[in-house]
Motif scaffolding. Sequence first.
Motif, PDB file in Angstrom:
ATOM      1  N   ARG A  78       0.825  -1.204   0.000  1.00  0.00           N
ATOM      2  CA  ARG A  78       0.000   0.000   0.000  1.00  0.00           C
ATOM      3  C   ARG A  78       0.864   1.261   0.000  1.00  0.00           C
ATOM      4  NH1 ARG A  78      -2.809  -2.871   4.136  1.00  0.00           N
ATOM      5  NH2 ARG A  78      -2.369  -1.255   5.684  1.00  0.00           N
ATOM      6  N   ALA A  79       1.996   1.208   0.709  1.00  0.00           N
ATOM      7  CA  ALA A  79       2.893   2.359   0.737  1.00  0.00           C
ATOM      8  C   ALA A  79       3.505   2.608  -0.642  1.00  0.00           C
ATOM      9  CB  ALA A  79       3.988   2.153   1.776  1.00  0.00           C
ATOM     10  N   GLN A  80       3.849   1.517  -1.342  1.00  0.00           N
ATOM     11  CA  GLN A  80       4.390   1.673  -2.701  1.00  0.00           C
ATOM     12  C   GLN A  80       3.325   2.253  -3.628  1.00  0.00           C
ATOM     13  OE1 GLN A  80       7.364   1.526  -3.550  1.00  0.00           O
ATOM     14  NE2 GLN A  80       8.482   0.095  -2.240  1.00  0.00           N
ATOM     15  N   ALA A  81       2.079   1.822  -3.450  1.00  0.00           N
ATOM     16  CA  ALA A  81       0.985   2.375  -4.250  1.00  0.00           C
ATOM     17  C   ALA A  81       0.808   3.863  -3.961  1.00  0.00           C
ATOM     18  CB  ALA A  81      -0.311   1.623  -3.963  1.00  0.00           C
ATOM     19  N   SER A  82       0.990   4.240  -2.694  1.00  0.00           N
ATOM     20  CA  SER A  82       0.889   5.656  -2.322  1.00  0.00           C
ATOM     21  C   SER A  82       1.954   6.474  -3.024  1.00  0.00           C
ATOM     22  CB  SER A  82       1.038   5.808  -0.798  1.00  0.00           C
ATOM     23  OG  SER A  82       0.006   5.136  -0.123  1.00  0.00           O
ATOM     24  N   ARG A  83       3.143   5.907  -3.161  1.00  0.00           N
ATOM     25  CA  ARG A  83       4.215   6.612  -3.869  1.00  0.00           C
ATOM     26  C   ARG A  83       3.846   6.841  -5.339  1.00  0.00           C
ATOM     27  NH1 ARG A  83      10.326   4.973  -2.097  1.00  0.00           N
ATOM     28  NH2 ARG A  83      10.261   6.037  -0.089  1.00  0.00           N
ATOM     29  N   LEU A  84       3.222   5.839  -5.935  1.00  0.00           N
ATOM     30  CA  LEU A  84       2.781   5.991  -7.325  1.00  0.00           C
ATOM     31  C   LEU A  84       1.755   7.110  -7.444  1.00  0.00           C
ATOM     32  CD1 LEU A  84       2.709   5.007 -10.260  1.00  0.00           C
ATOM     33  CD2 LEU A  84       1.010   3.303  -9.561  1.00  0.00           C
ATOM     34  N   LYS A  85       0.826   7.155  -6.502  1.00  0.00           N
ATOM     35  CA  LYS A  85      -0.195   8.193  -6.536  1.00  0.00           C
ATOM     36  C   LYS A  85       0.404   9.581  -6.276  1.00  0.00           C
ATOM     37  CE  LYS A  85      -2.938   5.894  -3.702  1.00  0.00           C
ATOM     38  NZ  LYS A  85      -4.129   5.598  -2.873  1.00  0.00           N
ATOM     39  N   ALA A  86       1.382   9.633  -5.367  1.00  0.00           N
ATOM     40  CA  ALA A  86       2.045  10.906  -5.105  1.00  0.00           C
ATOM     41  C   ALA A  86       2.770  11.397  -6.356  1.00  0.00           C
ATOM     42  CB  ALA A  86       3.027  10.755  -3.948  1.00  0.00           C
ATOM     43  N   ALA A  87       3.370  10.474  -7.083  1.00  0.00           N
ATOM     44  CA  ALA A  87       4.052  10.850  -8.331  1.00  0.00           C
ATOM     45  C   ALA A  87       3.060  11.429  -9.332  1.00  0.00           C
ATOM     46  CB  ALA A  87       4.767   9.643  -8.926  1.00  0.00           C
ATOM     47  N   SER A  88       1.857  10.842  -9.394  1.00  0.00           N
ATOM     48  CA  SER A  88       0.844  11.364 -10.320  1.00  0.00           C
ATOM     49  C   SER A  88       0.409  12.764  -9.909  1.00  0.00           C
ATOM     50  CB  SER A  88      -0.369  10.426 -10.369  1.00  0.00           C
ATOM     51  OG  SER A  88      -1.120  10.484  -9.167  1.00  0.00           O
ATOM     52  N   MET A  89       0.363  13.030  -8.595  1.00  0.00           N
ATOM     53  CA  MET A  89       0.010  14.358  -8.121  1.00  0.00           C
ATOM     54  C   MET A  89       1.095  15.374  -8.487  1.00  0.00           C
ATOM     55  SD  MET A  89      -1.580  13.315  -4.403  1.00  0.00           S
ATOM     56  CE  MET A  89      -2.118  14.962  -3.936  1.00  0.00           C
ATOM     57  N   LEU A  90       2.343  14.956  -8.434  1.00  0.00           N
ATOM     58  CA  LEU A  90       3.443  15.823  -8.842  1.00  0.00           C
ATOM     59  C   LEU A  90       3.333  16.183 -10.322  1.00  0.00           C
ATOM     60  CD1 LEU A  90       6.488  14.183  -6.997  1.00  0.00           C
ATOM     61  CD2 LEU A  90       5.589  16.476  -6.593  1.00  0.00           C
ATOM     62  N   VAL A  91       3.043  15.162 -11.145  1.00  0.00           N
ATOM     63  CA  VAL A  91       2.881  15.404 -12.582  1.00  0.00           C
ATOM     64  C   VAL A  91       1.722  16.366 -12.832  1.00  0.00           C
ATOM     65  CG1 VAL A  91       2.287  14.331 -14.780  1.00  0.00           C
ATOM     66  CG2 VAL A  91       3.904  13.202 -13.246  1.00  0.00           C
ATOM     67  N   PHE A  92       0.627  16.173 -12.103  1.00  0.00           N
ATOM     68  CA  PHE A  92      -0.533  17.049 -12.240  1.00  0.00           C
ATOM     69  C   PHE A  92      -0.165  18.497 -11.922  1.00  0.00           C
ATOM     70  CE2 PHE A  92      -3.659  19.186  -9.454  1.00  0.00           C
ATOM     71  CZ  PHE A  92      -4.563  19.581 -10.421  1.00  0.00           C
ATOM     72  N   GLY A  93       0.550  18.698 -10.825  1.00  0.00           N
ATOM     73  CA  GLY A  93       0.917  20.047 -10.427  1.00  0.00           C
ATOM     74  C   GLY A  93       1.790  20.732 -11.461  1.00  0.00           C
ATOM     75  N   ILE A  94       2.754  20.003 -12.002  1.00  0.00           N
ATOM     76  CA  ILE A  94       3.650  20.568 -13.014  1.00  0.00           C
ATOM     77  C   ILE A  94       2.878  20.875 -14.303  1.00  0.00           C
ATOM     78  CG2 ILE A  94       5.666  20.086 -14.459  1.00  0.00           C
ATOM     79  CD1 ILE A  94       6.735  18.387 -12.102  1.00  0.00           C
ATOM     80  N   TRP A  95       1.972  19.975 -14.670  1.00  0.00           N
ATOM     81  CA  TRP A  95       1.172  20.183 -15.890  1.00  0.00           C
ATOM     82  C   TRP A  95       0.323  21.443 -15.784  1.00  0.00           C
ATOM     83  CZ3 TRP A  95      -4.133  20.299 -16.859  1.00  0.00           C
ATOM     84  CH2 TRP A  95      -4.512  20.246 -18.214  1.00  0.00           C
ATOM     85  N   VAL A  96      -0.298  21.659 -14.632  1.00  0.00           N
ATOM     86  CA  VAL A  96      -1.146  22.837 -14.458  1.00  0.00           C
ATOM     87  C   VAL A  96      -0.324  24.112 -14.557  1.00  0.00           C
ATOM     88  CG1 VAL A  96      -2.642  24.081 -12.853  1.00  0.00           C
ATOM     89  CG2 VAL A  96      -2.857  21.613 -13.074  1.00  0.00           C
ATOM     90  N   LEU A  97       0.855  24.116 -13.955  1.00  0.00           N
ATOM     91  CA  LEU A  97       1.724  25.292 -14.058  1.00  0.00           C
ATOM     92  C   LEU A  97       2.083  25.573 -15.522  1.00  0.00           C
ATOM     93  CD1 LEU A  97       4.182  24.817 -11.039  1.00  0.00           C
ATOM     94  CD2 LEU A  97       2.391  26.552 -11.282  1.00  0.00           C
ATOM     95  N   GLY A  98       2.360  24.501 -16.273  1.00  0.00           N
ATOM     96  CA  GLY A  98       2.664  24.668 -17.686  1.00  0.00           C
ATOM     97  C   GLY A  98       1.494  25.236 -18.466  1.00  0.00           C
ATOM     98  N   MET A  99       0.280  24.736 -18.169  1.00  0.00           N
ATOM     99  CA  MET A  99      -0.914  25.244 -18.845  1.00  0.00           C
ATOM    100  C   MET A  99      -1.151  26.713 -18.529  1.00  0.00           C
ATOM    101  SD  MET A  99      -2.501  23.096 -20.852  1.00  0.00           S
ATOM    102  CE  MET A  99      -4.163  23.778 -20.892  1.00  0.00           C
TER     103      MET A  99
END
Length: 215
Positions: A78-99
Amino acid sequence: MPGHCCDHCADGPIRPGEGYRKLLWVALAINFLMFAVEVLSGFRGRSVSLLADSLDFLGDAANYGISLFVLGMSVGVRAQASRLKAASMLVFGIWVLGMACWHVNAGSSPRVPTMSVVGICALLANGVVAALLFRYRKGDSNMRSVWLCTRNDVLGNVAVLFAALGVLGTGSAWPDLIVAAIMSTLALTSAVHIMRQSRVELRDGAGRCEAAVKS
């Protein structure tokens, strides 16, 4: 058998039941539906904050799916899955800044009626999900990540409505862009928090396994 021991050692104190699983399915369905609504409305209404919110809905739907998949597994998984989800949140944040940067250069202005109507619908949808998941907000990093995503959605929806008011009052696209930047910052900080908690869970789980093997 060390492998079996580690699976057992990694089991956490919180093991959510079937009720939590059903709530995740409801949350997944709501988020995927709202993703479709917001992404279409965001492009038609030329709103960066709506596009940011739509991608957040898609990311949350994927996160709920991952949570359903690992539910009942060891804390390590579950902790490894949380890391995957956190990575997706990082990508989301960077994408929004780019937009947001792209729209600054393009000079496009969002449509207030579209932002307002869709923002209200999204707020109602996320309010329901947040109310359902509120009791599970203090679990392990996986459950915590689910709650943080849901909380961020509600805050994001409120921010979109304020952005619509700002655009209406100023006649400028800047309120929409500022809100998009705030939403991206919220996603980035939440991702860092989840990463830290999952790292602690993995370290503690490894320590328990090592102690059990030695004993």
